[in-house]
Design a protein around this motif. Structure first.
Motif, short mmCIF file in Angstrom:
data_model
loop_
_atom_site.label_atom_id
_atom_site.label_comp_id
_atom_site.label_asym_id
_atom_site.label_seq_id
_atom_site.Cartn_x
_atom_site.Cartn_y
_atom_site.Cartn_z
N ALA A 118 0.83 -1.20 0.00
CA ALA A 118 0.00 0.00 0.00
C ALA A 118 0.87 1.25 0.00
CB ALA A 118 -0.92 0.00 1.22
N THR A 119 1.91 1.24 0.81
CA THR A 119 2.79 2.40 0.89
C THR A 119 3.59 2.58 -0.39
OG1 THR A 119 2.96 2.07 3.27
CG2 THR A 119 4.59 3.52 2.26
N VAL A 120 4.02 1.46 -0.96
CA VAL A 120 4.75 1.53 -2.23
C VAL A 120 3.87 2.16 -3.30
CG1 VAL A 120 5.69 0.13 -4.10
CG2 VAL A 120 6.36 -0.34 -1.75
N ILE A 121 2.62 1.67 -3.40
CA ILE A 121 1.69 2.23 -4.38
C ILE A 121 1.42 3.70 -4.09
CG2 ILE A 121 -0.69 2.11 -5.23
CD1 ILE A 121 -0.60 -0.91 -4.62
N TYR A 122 1.15 3.99 -2.82
CA TYR A 122 0.75 5.33 -2.41
C TYR A 122 1.83 6.37 -2.65
CZ TYR A 122 -0.63 8.96 0.98
OH TYR A 122 -0.95 10.14 1.60
N PHE A 123 3.03 6.13 -2.10
CA PHE A 123 4.10 7.13 -2.20
C PHE A 123 4.63 7.27 -3.62
CE2 PHE A 123 3.86 7.10 2.29
CZ PHE A 123 4.53 8.22 2.75
N THR A 124 4.75 6.13 -4.31
CA THR A 124 5.24 6.20 -5.69
C THR A 124 4.24 6.94 -6.57
OG1 THR A 124 6.41 4.10 -5.38
CG2 THR A 124 6.08 4.86 -7.64
N CYS A 125 2.96 6.61 -6.41
CA CYS A 125 1.93 7.30 -7.20
C CYS A 125 1.88 8.79 -6.87
CB CYS A 125 0.56 6.67 -6.95
SG CYS A 125 0.33 5.08 -7.77
N TYR A 126 2.05 9.12 -5.58
CA TYR A 126 2.03 10.54 -5.21
C TYR A 126 3.15 11.30 -5.90
CZ TYR A 126 2.81 14.85 -2.71
OH TYR A 126 3.03 16.17 -2.42
N ASP A 127 4.37 10.79 -5.82
CA ASP A 127 5.49 11.48 -6.44
C ASP A 127 5.32 11.58 -7.95
OD1 ASP A 127 6.90 12.21 -4.23
OD2 ASP A 127 8.36 10.60 -4.31
#
Length: 341
Positions: A118-127
């Motif tokens: 979830a964090t990988v998806i979240y932070f990567t998508c945000y950046d």
């Protein structure tokens, strides 16, 4: 969204490197905040003991029990409800004393399974979304982190929602993996696969505004700290402080939806334990009204202290670890570029 080398135009690292940095941050953060999450869920889920006729029914947020009392409620005098929690510290003490220290990390495996992707998806998508809006679309200003944060969280929550349901069930009641599997299978058989997304609505109402507010405040506070200390890039301590402040503000503003999400996800578990016929899940508004009628505004802010204590340092640890990881890969990429020249 990047140049021919695959590097982000803003951060100077690849999406894979962003994933590694965010995944490492998620691992450390999950280990740190899981005990606080367990306490928060227990406080939100517990209810006042209830007596009816010759049966004694109580729910302490851990498990539902029904006792048949031959002498009415007097037969319950032997049972003092040892896990009815009066507050955050009381919950820590009683859970540790009655269930052992390891119970504070109950639900950690599904937390890790959920938190890392979830964090990988979240932070990567945000950046990636932030860079796309700024450099691809040409948008500037405070609305960029607001929009990018909300959209990134929407995608991550939708993908991870079933694992969130599993984690909440494991933390609100002591279940073995076999019992958990039966619980999930029963839910799917009765209500279909969509039952695995129980609580998706209030989770979206909580997490999307949280994410938008968090990134808006984080970028703002970080920029002000950099300006105040006259530095171009934020240091580890600056990222830590900015993450803690922005996380605390967003946590307080979205707490009622966190309470509703927890209540809604454990509804099915309560009905299964008491052999109640399944009914249509209550809407977010209905649950909020019910909580307000039972406990007023205090009920909507149940678990306030453990949530703030959890979210503020969790955001601080996560974002500072993530920024540190990105800085590490930035330096690594620069060294590679110099060696290749």
């Amino acid at each position: 969204m990047g140049d021919r080398t695959g590097l982000s135009p803003a951060s100077g690292i690849t999406p894979v490197q962003q994933m590694v940095a965010s995944g490492t941050g998620a691992l450390f953060t999950s280990l740190f905040v899981t005990p606080l999450d367990v306490v928060k869920i227990r406080l939100q889920a517990q209810k006042t003991p209830f007596y009816q006729g010759k049966c004694f029914l109580y729910c302490n947020g851990l498990m539902d029990h029904v006792y048949v009392c031959e002498n009415g409620t007097s037969c319950t005098s032997w049972y003092k409800t040892p896990t009815h929690f009066r507050g955050t510290l009381d919950a820590f003490v009683k859970i540790t004393r009655n269930e052992g220290v390891r119970s504070l990390w109950s639900g950690l495996p599904p937390t890790l399974v959920m938190a890392v992707p979830a964090t990988v998806i979240y932070f990567t998508c945000y950046d990636q979304l932030r860079d796309f809006l700024r450099y691809g679309m040409g948008y500037q200003g405070s609305q960029v982190p607001l929009v990018a944060g909300g959209l990134a969280r929407l995608g991550a929550v939708t993908v991870i929602s079933p694992l969130e349901l599993v984690r909440t069930k494991m933390q609100s009641r002591q279940l073995s993996y076999a019992e958990l599997r039966v619980c999930i299978q029963s839910a799917v058989a009765q209500d279909g696969w969509l039952s695995l997304w129980r609580g998706w609505g209030p989770t979206i109402l909580r997490d999307v505004p949280f994410s938008a507010l968090y990134w808006f405040n984080y970028e703002l506070v970080k920029a002000q700290l950099c300006q105040g200390y006259r530095v171009h890039e934020a240091t580890f301590s600056m990222s830590f402080c900015a993450g803690a402040i922005s996380g605390a503000v967003a946590a307080v503003m979205t707490l009622p939806f966190d309470v509703v999400k927890t209540r809604r996800q454990i509804e099915l578990g309560e009905m299964e334990t008491l052999a109640v016929v399944a009914k249509k899940p209550s809407s977010t508004l209905m649950i909020m009204r019910r909580i307000w009628a039972e406990a007023g505004y205090r009920g909507l802010f149940a678990g306030f202290l453990p949530r703030v204590i959890k979210v503020a340092p969790a955001c601080a640890v996560m974002i500072s670890t993530y920024e540190f990881g990105k800085a590490f890969f930035q330096n690594l990429n620069r060294e590679r570029e110099l060696q290749g020249q």
